[in-house]
Design a protein around this motif. Structure first.
Motif, PDB file in Angstrom:
ATOM      1  N   ARG A   1      43.932  31.047  39.189  1.00  0.00           N
ATOM      2  CA  ARG A   1      45.170  31.273  40.180  1.00  0.00           C
ATOM      3  C   ARG A   1      46.526  31.380  39.632  1.00  0.00           C
TER       4      ARG A   1
ATOM      5  N   TYR B   1      46.783  35.192  38.929  1.00  0.00           N
ATOM      6  CA  TYR B   1      46.983  35.786  40.210  1.00  0.00           C
ATOM      7  C   TYR B   1      48.282  35.759  40.982  1.00  0.00           C
TER       8      TYR B   1
ATOM      9  N   ASP C   1      44.272  43.171  42.920  1.00  0.00           N
ATOM     10  CA  ASP C   1      43.479  42.201  42.291  1.00  0.00           C
ATOM     11  C   ASP C   1      42.391  42.411  41.364  1.00  0.00           C
TER      12      ASP C   1
END
Ligand code: ASP
Length: 438
Positions: free
Chosen positions: A109, A112, A128
């Motif tokens: 994460r 991300y 993504d």
């Protein structure tokens, strides 16, 4: 067009990210950007390490621990002039998945969120990586990824892509091993057919030797993929070892650069071997030896048995004992009635099991394990067909009173591997540098 990757240190503070923005905007060719998660900043730990602790915590504590990740990103967003609730929806989504999220999802994460933040800051699209990079049964699927990635990026003008992870096609995130954003950068560079893969990190490039031991070591300006392989094997870990193959296949050079360098060096360019040999790239400094690198902590197992050379299958049976115990082998120098196997250090239990298994398998006369071997690689295309390199190395070591435990030269002739005792390692490196002046 260039693909460019920034490591965790480059993405760690407001000022470093502002500098990253400047680097990207200073060259319109820099159109595809891959980022790591923010790294250490003062007392603040690496975001990926924090996320590993989030994963390791009991499910009911994960949300609480995740708040320190949010606090770090919020402070970065605020300092970069992004809205304070920039990550509102993303945090909510991640938090809802935390209690049951798997390791790969949670630890990735950081990449991300970091890629989303940078994309907003520089006005690039965010793409993504879950649908871009494909794993099948946990193993990276290069052929599929190449096609999918090409299609997904072909109509994009500019994009930021999170490093380190992809997906399994069923909606689950799958991560590479730590440091894997380098691989993502190489995959993206190949997909967009970049002229160069620029890898911005916190060191200037590959050094001719370990500067902690040889202080006058310098940056190598041009390195071939083959030389890089030899140096990475010896622990020169500027790049994730697997990050090379997508770009190498496509003949794309990698430029290592230091985000924080004032411009005093261009860093190291890693180029396709054949193109270097055909003269497309040249080095500032033409020497037979490009670099000397080494590592301690190898074991060597010496095995001898009378008439070993006529015992068909002897070597295979010895090596099968390593295979059964899943111990990778580094070198196998051999004599008429003896052989030595050099391998990376293993724990005592495995070492004992190995010796027992070899004793049962080939009934040797003697078997001796030495636990203090260091290997040194002398690397360079310049030594091909140039007689005397090994002789110079050996005589220099003998003049320095260093005992040679092993010597091995691969058929490609771009490296000579020398084994010495761990205790002689630093002295040997200094002596060899003195000889070859790398
Ligand atoms: N952030 C991940 C790590 O710390 C991946 C990377 O930086 O390449 O290993």
């Amino acid at each position: 067009m260039k693909a460019i990757k920034f490591g965790g240190t480059s993405m760690s503070t407001i000022s470093s990210i502002t500098h990253v923005k400047h680097i990207i905007e200073s060259d319109p060719e820099r159109r595809f950007v891959v980022v790591s998660a923010p790294g250490k900043a003062g007392e603040e730990p690496k975001i990926t390490d924090l996320l590993v602790s989030v994963y390791n915590a009991a499910p009911e504590l994960r949300v609480k621990m995740f708040s320190s990740v949010c606090a770090r990103f919020d402070a970065l967003c605020a300092g970069l002039g992004l809205s304070t609730d920039f990550f509102f929806a993303d945090y909510a989504d991640i938090i809802s998945k935390l209690p049951y999220g798997n390791y790969d999802y949670i630890v990735s994460r950081g990449e991300y969120l970091c890629a989303k933040m940078l994309a907003a800051l520089i006005g690039f699209d965010f793409v993504d990586a879950t649908d871009l990079i494909r794993f099948r049964d946990g193993v990276y699927d290069d052929a599929y990824t190449e096609t999918v990635c090409k299609m997904a990026l072909k109509d994009k003008k500019r994009a930021v892509i999170p490093g380190f992870y992809g997906g399994n096609g069923k909606g689950d995130v799958v991560a590479f091993s730590r440091g894997g954003s380098d691989i993502t950068g190489a995959i993206v560079a190949r997909a967009v057919d970049a002229s160069v893969y620029e890898n911005f990190t916190d060191v200037d490039g590959f050094m001719t030797c370990d500067p902690r031991i040889v202080p006058h070591a310098s940056i190598i300006d041009v390195l071939t993929y083959k030389e890089l392989r030899e140096l990475s094997y010896m622990g020169a870990n500027v790049l994730h070892p697997e990050s090379i193959f997508p770009v190498r296949k496509a003949n794309i050079p990698i430029q290592i650069k230091n985000t924080f360098n004032d411009g005093s060096t261009d860093g190291t360019k890693i180029v396709p071997t054949e193109q270097f040999l055909s003269g497309k790239y040249t080095r500032d400094n033409i020497r037979p030896i490009t670099a000397i690198a080494g590592r301690k902590n190898f074991y060597s197992l010496y095995i001898d048995k009378a008439m070993m050379n006529s015992e068909v299958g002897f070597v295979r049976r010895v090596l099968s004992c390593f295979e059964k115990l899943e111990i990778p082998i580094e070198h196998v120098p051999s004599g008429i009635d003896s052989m030595t196997v050099v391998f990376s250090a293993v724990d005592d239990k495995t070492a004992n099991a190995l010796i027992e298994s070899i004793q049962n398998e080939v009934k040797p006369d003697h078997i001796t394990l030495s636990k203090d071997i260091a290997l040194i690689a002398i690397v360079g295309h310049g030594m091909v067909s140039r007689p005397g390199t090994a002789a110079r190395a050996i005589s220099r070591l003998s003049n320095a009173n260093i005992n040679l435990r092993m010597i091995d030269q691969g058929a490609s002739e771009i490296n000579i591997i020398i084994g010495v005792s761990d205790a002689d390692f630093d002295r040997a490196l200094i002596a060899l540098n003195g000889e070859f002046e790398v």
